[in-house]
Design an enzyme around this catalytic site. Structure first.
Site, PDB file in Angstrom:
ATOM      1  N   MET A  58      25.120 -21.616 -27.633  1.00 19.94           N
ATOM      2  CA  MET A  58      24.486 -21.621 -28.995  1.00 19.94           C
ATOM      3  C   MET A  58      23.724 -20.526 -29.252  1.00 19.94           C
ATOM      4  SD  MET A  58      20.856 -22.484 -28.944  1.00 19.94           S
ATOM      5  CE  MET A  58      20.745 -23.215 -30.452  1.00 19.94           C
ATOM      6  N   TYR A  59      23.198 -19.460 -28.470  1.00 23.70           N
ATOM      7  CA  TYR A  59      22.563 -18.270 -28.938  1.00 23.70           C
ATOM      8  C   TYR A  59      23.214 -17.491 -29.895  1.00 23.70           C
ATOM      9  CZ  TYR A  59      19.370 -19.845 -24.842  1.00 23.70           C
ATOM     10  OH  TYR A  59      18.564 -20.345 -24.038  1.00 23.70           O
ATOM     11  N   SER A  60      22.679 -17.288 -30.852  1.00 27.91           N
ATOM     12  CA  SER A  60      23.600 -16.309 -31.878  1.00 27.91           C
ATOM     13  C   SER A  60      24.874 -17.038 -32.278  1.00 27.91           C
ATOM     14  CB  SER A  60      23.536 -15.010 -31.585  1.00 27.91           C
ATOM     15  OG  SER A  60      22.088 -14.270 -31.394  1.00 27.91           O
ATOM     16  N   LEU A  61      24.990 -18.491 -31.988  1.00 25.48           N
ATOM     17  CA  LEU A  61      26.202 -18.929 -32.198  1.00 25.48           C
ATOM     18  C   LEU A  61      27.241 -18.344 -31.321  1.00 25.48           C
ATOM     19  CD1 LEU A  61      25.895 -19.983 -35.937  1.00 25.48           C
ATOM     20  CD2 LEU A  61      25.474 -21.449 -33.943  1.00 25.48           C
TER      21      LEU A  61
END
Length: 178
Positions: A58-61
């Protein structure tokens, strides 16, 4: 750099792990570094002996995983020289089954993470959060399947309490995963 075993495993990791949440798409959050902005930091960490890198889908999608994989291929000679940890839980898109710890979301997510990281396996695959809507047995069975398939070598939890961690470990042991 000093190295240590990851928990009770034989995997050796640098005592410092570089968290990759700040590396990705600056449009996601204003404090995120672009690939070029983060490159010298990652390079310097590697030059100082860091071999352990932690990201999450989910980090920066997903862009953090892409950048992490690209940095690893750029600065290391072979896959066995570094250790990648990533996580699963948070919603990555709209619609049902796009988040949480159901078997479907976990299986879809591990394949997407492998593709973004540009690797055949994840060293440490972690549950990012507890999912109160999915039986823990379903989650652990899916994770055990991922290990058996060779998509992840080790499993972990990021934000579980002590009792949940003990229960998850007991279920995995019952499934033949230590």
């Amino acid at each position: 750099m000093k190295y240590t075993k990851l928990g009770k495993t034989g995997l050796e990791v640098s005592r410092i792990c570089l968290g990759m949440m700040s590396y990705g798409d600056p449009d996601w959050r204003d404090w995120i570094l672009s690939y070029d902005e983060g490159k010298s930091i990652v390079q310097r960490a590697i030059e100082r002996g860091i071999n352990f890198f932690d990201t999450a889908n989910m980090y920066s999608l997903g862009v953090s995983e892409e950048h992490t994989g690209n940095y690893m291929r750029e600065f290391f000679n072979s896959r066995d020289e570094y250790v990648i940890a990533t996580k699963v839980f948070f919603r990555m898109a709209e619609g049902p089954n796009k988040g949480g710890l159901s078997r479907k979301h976990i299986m879809d997510s591990v394949d997407a993470s492998l593709k973004r990281l540009g690797t055949d396996y994840i060293d440490l695959y972690q549950i990012h959060r507890l999912d109160h809507d999915v039986p823990i047995e379903e989650t652990m069975e899916a994770l055990a399947q991922i290990v058996r398939q060779g998509k992840a070598l080790y499993l972990g939890v990021s934000s579980y309490g002590h009792e949940e961690t003990k229960r998850a470990h007991a279920i995995l042991k019952g499934l033949g995963i230590n």
